[in-house]
Design a protein around this motif. Structure first.
Motif, short mmCIF file in Angstrom:
data_model
loop_
_atom_site.label_atom_id
_atom_site.label_comp_id
_atom_site.label_asym_id
_atom_site.label_seq_id
_atom_site.Cartn_x
_atom_site.Cartn_y
_atom_site.Cartn_z
N LEU A 157 0.82 -1.20 0.00
CA LEU A 157 0.00 0.00 0.00
C LEU A 157 0.86 1.26 0.00
O LEU A 157 0.61 2.20 -0.76
N TRP A 158 1.89 1.27 0.83
CA TRP A 158 2.78 2.42 0.91
C TRP A 158 3.54 2.61 -0.40
O TRP A 158 3.72 3.73 -0.88
N SER A 159 3.99 1.49 -0.98
CA SER A 159 4.70 1.55 -2.26
C SER A 159 3.80 2.13 -3.35
O SER A 159 4.23 2.95 -4.17
N TRP A 160 2.53 1.69 -3.37
CA TRP A 160 1.58 2.18 -4.36
C TRP A 160 1.31 3.67 -4.19
O TRP A 160 1.24 4.43 -5.15
N GLY A 184 4.57 5.54 -5.25
CA GLY A 184 5.02 5.27 -6.61
C GLY A 184 6.33 4.55 -6.74
O GLY A 184 6.86 4.42 -7.85
N HIS A 185 6.88 4.07 -5.64
CA HIS A 185 8.11 3.27 -5.71
C HIS A 185 8.19 2.38 -4.47
O HIS A 185 7.46 2.58 -3.50
N VAL A 186 9.09 1.39 -4.54
CA VAL A 186 9.22 0.42 -3.45
C VAL A 186 9.61 1.12 -2.16
O VAL A 186 10.40 2.07 -2.17
N VAL A 187 9.07 0.66 -1.05
CA VAL A 187 9.35 1.29 0.24
C VAL A 187 10.83 1.17 0.60
O VAL A 187 11.51 0.22 0.22
N ASP A 188 11.32 2.17 1.33
CA ASP A 188 12.68 2.12 1.85
C ASP A 188 12.71 1.23 3.08
O ASP A 188 11.67 0.81 3.60
#
Length: 286
Positions: free
Chosen positions: A168-171, A174-178
Protein backbone atom coordinates in the motif's frame (compact mmCIF):
# COMPACT_ATOMS: atom_id res chain seq x y z
CA UNK A 1 15.59 -19.90 -4.08
CA UNK A 2 19.20 -19.61 -5.27
CA UNK A 3 21.99 -20.65 -2.84
CA UNK A 4 23.19 -17.07 -2.68
CA UNK A 5 19.72 -15.87 -1.67
CA UNK A 6 19.44 -18.62 0.95
CA UNK A 7 22.74 -17.63 2.54
CA UNK A 8 21.65 -14.00 2.52
CA UNK A 9 18.43 -14.89 4.38
CA UNK A 10 20.37 -17.11 6.78
CA UNK A 11 23.05 -14.55 7.64
CA UNK A 12 20.93 -11.40 7.65
CA UNK A 13 18.03 -12.90 9.59
CA UNK A 14 20.33 -14.55 12.12
CA UNK A 15 22.52 -11.52 12.80
CA UNK A 16 19.55 -9.16 13.06
CA UNK A 17 17.84 -11.61 15.41
CA UNK A 18 20.80 -11.76 17.79
CA UNK A 19 21.17 -7.99 18.06
CA UNK A 20 17.48 -7.26 18.55
CA UNK A 21 16.88 -10.09 21.05
CA UNK A 22 19.76 -8.90 23.20
CA UNK A 23 18.76 -5.23 23.02
CA UNK A 24 15.14 -5.98 23.94
CA UNK A 25 15.93 -8.62 26.56
CA UNK A 26 14.99 -6.44 29.58
CA UNK A 27 11.50 -5.89 28.12
CA UNK A 28 11.16 -9.64 27.58
CA UNK A 29 12.15 -10.28 31.20
CA UNK A 30 9.50 -7.86 32.45
CA UNK A 31 6.92 -9.57 30.23
CA UNK A 32 7.81 -13.05 31.54
CA UNK A 33 7.66 -11.94 35.18
CA UNK A 34 4.30 -10.26 34.66
CA UNK A 35 2.96 -13.48 33.15
CA UNK A 36 4.42 -15.80 35.80
CA UNK A 37 2.00 -17.38 38.31
CA UNK A 38 3.87 -16.01 41.35
CA UNK A 39 3.54 -12.43 40.17
CA UNK A 40 5.98 -9.74 39.09
CA UNK A 41 7.62 -8.96 42.43
CA UNK A 42 8.08 -12.56 43.62
CA UNK A 43 9.45 -13.49 40.19
CA UNK A 44 12.25 -10.95 40.63
CA UNK A 45 10.74 -7.56 39.86
CA UNK A 46 13.36 -5.37 38.24
CA UNK A 47 16.20 -7.35 39.84
CA UNK A 48 18.49 -9.39 37.59
CA UNK A 49 16.89 -8.04 34.45
CA UNK A 50 19.38 -9.91 32.24
CA UNK A 51 18.87 -13.29 33.91
CA UNK A 52 18.71 -15.96 31.21
CA UNK A 53 20.47 -13.91 28.56
CA UNK A 54 23.05 -16.67 27.77
CA UNK A 55 20.22 -18.91 26.55
CA UNK A 56 18.98 -16.16 24.24
CA UNK A 57 22.50 -15.39 23.01
CA UNK A 58 23.03 -19.03 22.04
CA UNK A 59 19.61 -19.70 20.52
CA UNK A 60 18.80 -16.41 18.82
CA UNK A 61 20.94 -16.74 15.68
CA UNK A 62 19.91 -20.29 14.66
CA UNK A 63 16.29 -19.54 15.60
CA UNK A 64 16.03 -16.40 13.45
CA UNK A 65 18.06 -17.94 10.64
CA UNK A 66 15.90 -21.09 10.57
CA UNK A 67 12.74 -19.02 10.36
CA UNK A 68 13.89 -16.75 7.54
CA UNK A 69 15.52 -19.47 5.45
CA UNK A 70 12.29 -21.50 5.65
CA UNK A 71 10.02 -18.49 5.12
CA UNK A 72 11.88 -17.26 2.04
CA UNK A 73 12.25 -20.71 0.47
CA UNK A 74 8.59 -21.61 0.92
CA UNK A 75 7.52 -18.17 -0.31
CA UNK A 76 9.71 -18.44 -3.42
CA UNK A 77 8.31 -21.89 -4.25
CA UNK A 78 4.67 -20.84 -3.80
CA UNK A 79 5.12 -17.56 -5.67
CA UNK A 80 5.76 -19.38 -8.97
CA UNK A 81 2.14 -20.40 -9.39
CA UNK A 82 0.30 -17.88 -7.22
CA UNK A 83 -1.79 -15.00 -8.50
CA UNK A 84 -1.89 -11.58 -6.84
CA UNK A 85 -5.02 -12.26 -4.79
CA UNK A 86 -3.39 -15.41 -3.38
CA UNK A 87 -0.29 -13.53 -2.22
CA UNK A 88 -1.53 -13.12 1.39
CA UNK A 89 -2.15 -16.88 1.55
CA UNK A 90 1.39 -17.49 0.30
CA UNK A 91 2.80 -15.33 3.08
CA UNK A 92 0.62 -17.08 5.68
CA UNK A 93 1.71 -20.55 4.60
CA UNK A 94 5.39 -19.56 4.37
CA UNK A 95 5.32 -17.93 7.82
CA UNK A 96 3.58 -20.95 9.35
CA UNK A 97 6.21 -23.34 7.98
CA UNK A 98 8.91 -20.97 9.20
CA UNK A 99 7.51 -20.94 12.73
CA UNK A 100 7.17 -24.73 12.96
CA UNK A 101 10.84 -25.17 11.97
CA UNK A 102 12.13 -22.29 14.11
CA UNK A 103 10.30 -23.56 17.20
CA UNK A 104 12.46 -26.69 17.16
CA UNK A 105 15.31 -24.37 18.15
CA UNK A 106 13.35 -21.65 19.94
CA UNK A 107 11.49 -23.76 22.51
CA UNK A 108 14.50 -25.27 24.39
CA UNK A 109 16.11 -21.83 24.50
CA UNK A 110 12.82 -20.26 25.63
CA UNK A 111 12.25 -22.82 28.40
CA UNK A 112 15.68 -22.23 29.94
CA UNK A 113 15.46 -18.46 29.45
CA UNK A 114 12.04 -18.07 31.07
CA UNK A 115 12.91 -20.25 34.04
CA UNK A 116 16.05 -18.20 34.57
CA UNK A 117 14.07 -14.96 34.29
CA UNK A 118 11.77 -15.91 37.17
CA UNK A 119 14.66 -17.36 39.22
CA UNK A 120 17.36 -14.69 38.84
CA UNK A 121 19.49 -16.18 41.63
CA UNK A 122 19.91 -19.44 39.66
CA UNK A 123 22.32 -19.49 36.75
CA UNK A 124 21.34 -20.45 33.19
CA UNK A 125 23.59 -23.54 33.18
CA UNK A 126 22.22 -24.67 36.52
CA UNK A 127 18.65 -24.42 35.25
CA UNK A 128 19.57 -26.31 32.07
CA UNK A 129 21.21 -29.09 34.11
CA UNK A 130 18.28 -29.26 36.51
CA UNK A 131 15.78 -29.51 33.66
CA UNK A 132 17.70 -32.26 31.88
CA UNK A 133 18.24 -34.22 35.13
CA UNK A 134 14.61 -34.13 36.30
CA UNK A 135 12.70 -34.00 33.00
CA UNK A 136 15.12 -35.09 30.29
CA UNK A 137 15.05 -33.72 26.75
CA UNK A 138 11.26 -33.68 26.92
CA UNK A 139 11.52 -31.00 29.58
CA UNK A 140 13.29 -28.70 27.16
CA UNK A 141 10.46 -29.15 24.68
CA UNK A 142 7.67 -28.60 27.16
CA UNK A 143 5.48 -25.96 25.63
CA UNK A 144 6.38 -26.77 22.01
CA UNK A 145 2.73 -27.20 21.02
CA UNK A 146 1.66 -24.07 22.87
CA UNK A 147 4.49 -22.09 21.28
CA UNK A 148 3.52 -23.23 17.79
CA UNK A 149 -0.14 -22.46 18.57
CA UNK A 150 0.95 -18.96 19.54
CA UNK A 151 3.41 -18.35 16.73
CA UNK A 152 1.29 -19.52 13.80
CA UNK A 153 -1.69 -17.23 14.54
CA UNK A 154 0.81 -14.45 15.23
CA UNK A 155 2.45 -14.95 11.83
CA UNK A 156 -0.91 -15.37 10.08
CA UNK A 157 -1.76 -11.86 11.26
CA UNK A 158 1.69 -10.26 11.20
CA UNK A 159 3.24 -11.15 7.86
CA UNK A 160 0.26 -10.67 5.51
CA UNK A 161 -0.47 -7.36 7.26
CA UNK A 162 3.17 -6.34 6.92
CA UNK A 163 3.26 -7.23 3.21
CA UNK A 164 -0.07 -5.43 2.65
CA UNK A 165 1.12 -2.25 4.37
CA UNK A 166 4.35 -2.29 2.34
CA UNK A 167 2.45 -2.76 -0.92
CA UNK A 168 0.00 0.00 0.00
CA UNK A 169 2.78 2.42 0.91
CA UNK A 170 4.70 1.55 -2.26
CA UNK A 171 1.58 2.18 -4.36
CA UNK A 172 0.89 5.50 -2.64
CA UNK A 173 4.40 6.88 -3.22
CA UNK A 174 5.02 5.27 -6.61
CA UNK A 175 8.11 3.27 -5.71
CA UNK A 176 9.22 0.42 -3.45
CA UNK A 177 9.35 1.29 0.24
CA UNK A 178 12.68 2.12 1.85
CA UNK A 179 14.08 0.09 4.74
CA UNK A 180 12.79 2.48 7.41
CA UNK A 181 9.34 2.44 5.84
CA UNK A 182 9.36 -1.35 5.81
CA UNK A 183 10.36 -1.23 9.49
CA UNK A 184 7.45 1.07 10.34
CA UNK A 185 5.02 -1.27 8.57
CA UNK A 186 6.52 -4.21 10.43
CA UNK A 187 6.25 -2.47 13.77
CA UNK A 188 2.53 -1.82 13.33
CA UNK A 189 1.94 -5.36 12.06
CA UNK A 190 3.90 -6.91 14.92
CA UNK A 191 2.23 -4.79 17.59
CA UNK A 192 -1.25 -5.64 16.33
CA UNK A 193 -0.46 -9.36 16.07
CA UNK A 194 1.03 -9.35 19.58
CA UNK A 195 -2.12 -7.78 21.05
CA UNK A 196 -4.32 -10.40 19.38
CA UNK A 197 -2.24 -13.40 20.54
CA UNK A 198 -1.34 -12.28 24.09
CA UNK A 199 -3.63 -14.85 25.83
CA UNK A 200 -1.83 -17.65 23.96
CA UNK A 201 1.51 -16.16 25.00
CA UNK A 202 0.45 -16.12 28.66
CA UNK A 203 -0.64 -19.77 28.41
CA UNK A 204 2.69 -20.69 26.83
CA UNK A 205 4.61 -19.03 29.66
CA UNK A 206 2.53 -20.75 32.35
CA UNK A 207 3.09 -24.15 30.73
CA UNK A 208 6.87 -23.66 30.53
CA UNK A 209 7.11 -22.45 34.14
CA UNK A 210 4.71 -24.99 35.70
CA UNK A 211 6.02 -27.58 38.14
CA UNK A 212 6.76 -30.95 36.61
CA UNK A 213 3.81 -33.30 36.98
CA UNK A 214 1.22 -30.56 37.43
CA UNK A 215 -1.88 -30.23 35.25
CA UNK A 216 -0.53 -27.11 33.55
CA UNK A 217 2.77 -28.84 32.77
CA UNK A 218 0.90 -31.36 30.61
CA UNK A 219 0.84 -28.73 27.86
CA UNK A 220 -2.92 -28.41 27.43
CA UNK A 221 -3.38 -24.83 26.22
CA UNK A 222 -7.13 -24.73 26.86
CA UNK A 223 -6.64 -26.03 30.40
CA UNK A 224 -3.95 -23.41 31.02
CA UNK A 225 -6.18 -20.62 29.71
CA UNK A 226 -9.09 -21.94 31.78
CA UNK A 227 -6.98 -21.91 34.93
CA UNK A 228 -5.84 -18.35 34.27
CA UNK A 229 -9.42 -17.23 33.65
CA UNK A 230 -10.71 -18.86 36.86
CA UNK A 231 -8.01 -17.39 39.10
CA UNK A 232 -7.29 -14.03 37.49
CA UNK A 233 -10.04 -13.38 34.97
CA UNK A 234 -9.52 -11.23 31.88
CA UNK A 235 -6.60 -9.20 33.35
CA UNK A 236 -4.67 -12.44 33.87
CA UNK A 237 -5.15 -13.62 30.28
CA UNK A 238 -4.04 -10.21 29.03
CA UNK A 239 -1.16 -9.95 31.48
CA UNK A 240 1.87 -8.12 30.04
CA UNK A 241 -0.06 -7.20 26.88
CA UNK A 242 1.47 -3.72 26.90
CA UNK A 243 5.03 -4.97 27.39
CA UNK A 244 4.58 -7.63 24.71
CA UNK A 245 3.26 -5.06 22.23
CA UNK A 246 6.20 -2.81 23.09
CA UNK A 247 8.61 -5.65 22.39
CA UNK A 248 7.03 -6.41 19.03
CA UNK A 249 6.81 -2.73 18.06
CA UNK A 250 10.52 -2.46 18.73
CA UNK A 251 11.43 -5.51 16.63
CA UNK A 252 11.15 -4.26 13.03
CA UNK A 253 14.89 -4.62 12.57
CA UNK A 254 14.62 -8.30 13.28
CA UNK A 255 11.73 -9.24 11.04
CA UNK A 256 10.61 -6.27 9.00
CA UNK A 257 13.50 -4.67 7.16
CA UNK A 258 14.39 -5.15 3.50
CA UNK A 259 17.75 -6.57 4.57
CA UNK A 260 16.18 -9.60 6.28
CA UNK A 261 12.91 -10.47 4.64
CA UNK A 262 12.60 -8.49 1.40
CA UNK A 263 15.12 -10.56 -0.55
CA UNK A 264 13.56 -9.61 -3.86
CA UNK A 265 15.25 -6.24 -3.41
CA UNK A 266 18.27 -7.56 -1.55
CA UNK A 267 19.37 -9.96 -4.25
CA UNK A 268 18.70 -7.40 -6.99
CA UNK A 269 21.66 -5.34 -5.74
CA UNK A 270 24.49 -5.83 -8.30
CA UNK A 271 27.13 -6.43 -5.66
CA UNK A 272 25.75 -7.66 -2.35
CA UNK A 273 29.28 -8.13 -1.05
CA UNK A 274 30.06 -4.48 -1.73
CA UNK A 275 26.87 -3.32 -0.04
CA UNK A 276 27.15 -5.68 2.95
CA UNK A 277 30.81 -6.75 3.25
CA UNK A 278 30.26 -8.35 6.66
CA UNK A 279 28.02 -11.03 5.17
CA UNK A 280 30.75 -12.53 2.93
CA UNK A 281 28.06 -13.97 0.70
CA UNK A 282 30.45 -14.71 -2.16
CA UNK A 283 32.37 -17.26 -0.13
CA UNK A 284 29.13 -19.22 0.41
CA UNK A 285 27.72 -18.98 -3.06
CA UNK A 286 30.04 -21.49 -4.72
Amino acid sequence: MEPRESWAALAAGGIAGVFVDLILFPLDTVKTRLQSPQGFRKAGGFRGIYAGVPSTAVGSFPNAAAFFITYENVKSVLHHDSTSYLTPVTHMVAASFGEVVACLIRVPSEVVKQRAQVSPSAGTFRILSHTLYHEGIQGLYRGYKSTVLREIPFSLVQFPLWEFLKDLWSWKQGHVVDSWQSAVCGAFAGGFAAAVTTPLDVAKTRIMLAKAGSTTASGNVLAALGGIWRTQGLPGSLGSSASRRSTQLAQPAKQHTDITADLDELTAIPSLQEKLPWLHIKSYAH
